[in-house]
Design a protein around this motif. Structure first.
Motif, short mmCIF file in Angstrom:
data_model
loop_
_atom_site.label_atom_id
_atom_site.label_comp_id
_atom_site.label_asym_id
_atom_site.label_seq_id
_atom_site.Cartn_x
_atom_site.Cartn_y
_atom_site.Cartn_z
N GLN A 176 0.83 -1.20 0.00
CA GLN A 176 0.00 0.00 0.00
C GLN A 176 0.87 1.25 0.00
O GLN A 176 2.06 1.22 0.34
N ARG A 177 0.25 2.37 -0.34
CA ARG A 177 0.95 3.66 -0.35
C ARG A 177 0.23 4.64 0.56
O ARG A 177 -1.01 4.61 0.68
N ASN A 226 0.32 8.84 1.40
CA ASN A 226 0.84 10.14 0.95
C ASN A 226 1.83 9.99 -0.21
O ASN A 226 2.87 10.66 -0.27
N GLY A 227 1.50 9.07 -1.10
CA GLY A 227 2.29 8.89 -2.31
C GLY A 227 3.53 8.02 -2.16
O GLY A 227 4.23 7.76 -3.14
N GLU A 228 3.81 7.57 -0.94
CA GLU A 228 5.00 6.75 -0.69
C GLU A 228 4.58 5.38 -0.17
O GLU A 228 3.53 5.24 0.46
N ARG A 234 -7.59 6.34 4.86
CA ARG A 234 -6.61 5.60 4.06
C ARG A 234 -6.06 4.41 4.84
O ARG A 234 -5.96 3.30 4.30
#
Length: 273
Positions: free
Chosen positions: A194-195, A197-199, A253
């Motif tokens: 999973q990611r 905040n884009g990381e 999220r």
């Protein structure tokens, strides 16, 4: 077979727990999410509500909201900590509670006894719930969700080093790790995919915590061949740990990430049979 419905609120106390049973061997718990304190205890506390909130695990009940079976405790750990052994479940000294002075005056024996009775009653009920799930499915996984602070130097202070503070810490201390490897490894790999905040989310095992809490110990002691309890500590990247303000987008999220593990855990359990 009619499933039992569990819901408990001790007489004379605003706090208790809520248990929702579903059609799955996967259980999510949030036993430190509560902040309720019994009426008799309230005037004895010296700790502020903000300090209590900082060391509780607020919002963790939302992380397990998609789990088929959910156990949510409403009573604050500062009255009785269900994730500590009975003899250490009440923070009588500051070194038991991060140096915080919890009590204006120590609670009377009857208040201590009531809190310990709550501890006893919770674990008696937990055993009933898990025995029921074991009877229906043969094996089960309990995901024991907590959170931890990483800005202990203050809101403007330097956060805890990344080296010792993963986004998600998986604790496996009390389990037979080799026996449950297919389950735990599948759980961690699903999260690592999973990611946030884009990381890629940082998921590591036994780094900041090792899973030495009472609930996981209880599961593995009482269900050594059928119960796998995974301690999950979310770094408080989903809230401001000093103000207590939540980041609801982050919570949603992380909730979705955890929900994605449920079918994976079910599949891993089936593969063990």
């Amino acid at each position: 077979m009619n499933k039992p419905t569990f819901n408990n609120a001790p007489s004379g106390s605003p706090a208790g727990w809520t248990i929702k049973l579903g059609e799955s061997p996967i259980i999510g718990t949030a036993i430190h999410s509560g902040s309720d304190v019994g009426r008799a205890c309230q005037p004895l506390l010296s700790i502020s509500n903000s300090d209590r909130l900082r060391e509780e695990d607020p919002f963790t009940e939302y992380f397990i909201a998609d789990f088929p079976t959910q156990i949510i405790v409403h009573r604050s750990r500062f009255q009785v900590d269900l994730n500590r052994a009975r003899e250490a479940a009440i923070y009588l000294l500051p070194d038991q509670s991060w140096g915080l002075n919890v009590w204006r005056e120590l609670p009377a024996e009857e208040i201590i006894n009531e809190s310990l009775a709550f501890h006893d009653a919770f674990y008696a009920e937990l055993k009933l719930v898990l025995s029921d799930v074991e009877k229906r499915y043969g094996r089960f996984v309990l995901v024991d969700v907590h959170s931890y602070n990483h800005r202990r130097e203050g809101p403007e202070g330097v956060p805890t080093s990344y080296d010792v503070a993963p986004d998600i810490n998986i604790g496996t201390f009390s389990m037979n790790r080799a026996r449950w490897a297919p389950v735990v490894d599948a759980f961690m790999e699903t999260l690592r995919g999973q990611r946030f905040n884009g990381e890629p989310i940082d998921v590591r095992e036994n780094v900041s915590f090792q899973g030495k809490g009472e609930q996981t110990r209880f599961v593995h002691a009482n269900f050594p061949k059928t119960g796998c309890a995974i301690a999950v500590e979310f770094k408080k990247i989903f809230m401001d740990e000093w103000s207590g303000d939540p980041d609801w987008a982050a919570i949603e999220r992380l909730r979705a990430m955890l929900a994605s593990t449920v079918p994976v855990l079910e599949s891993a359990l089936r593969a063990m049979q």
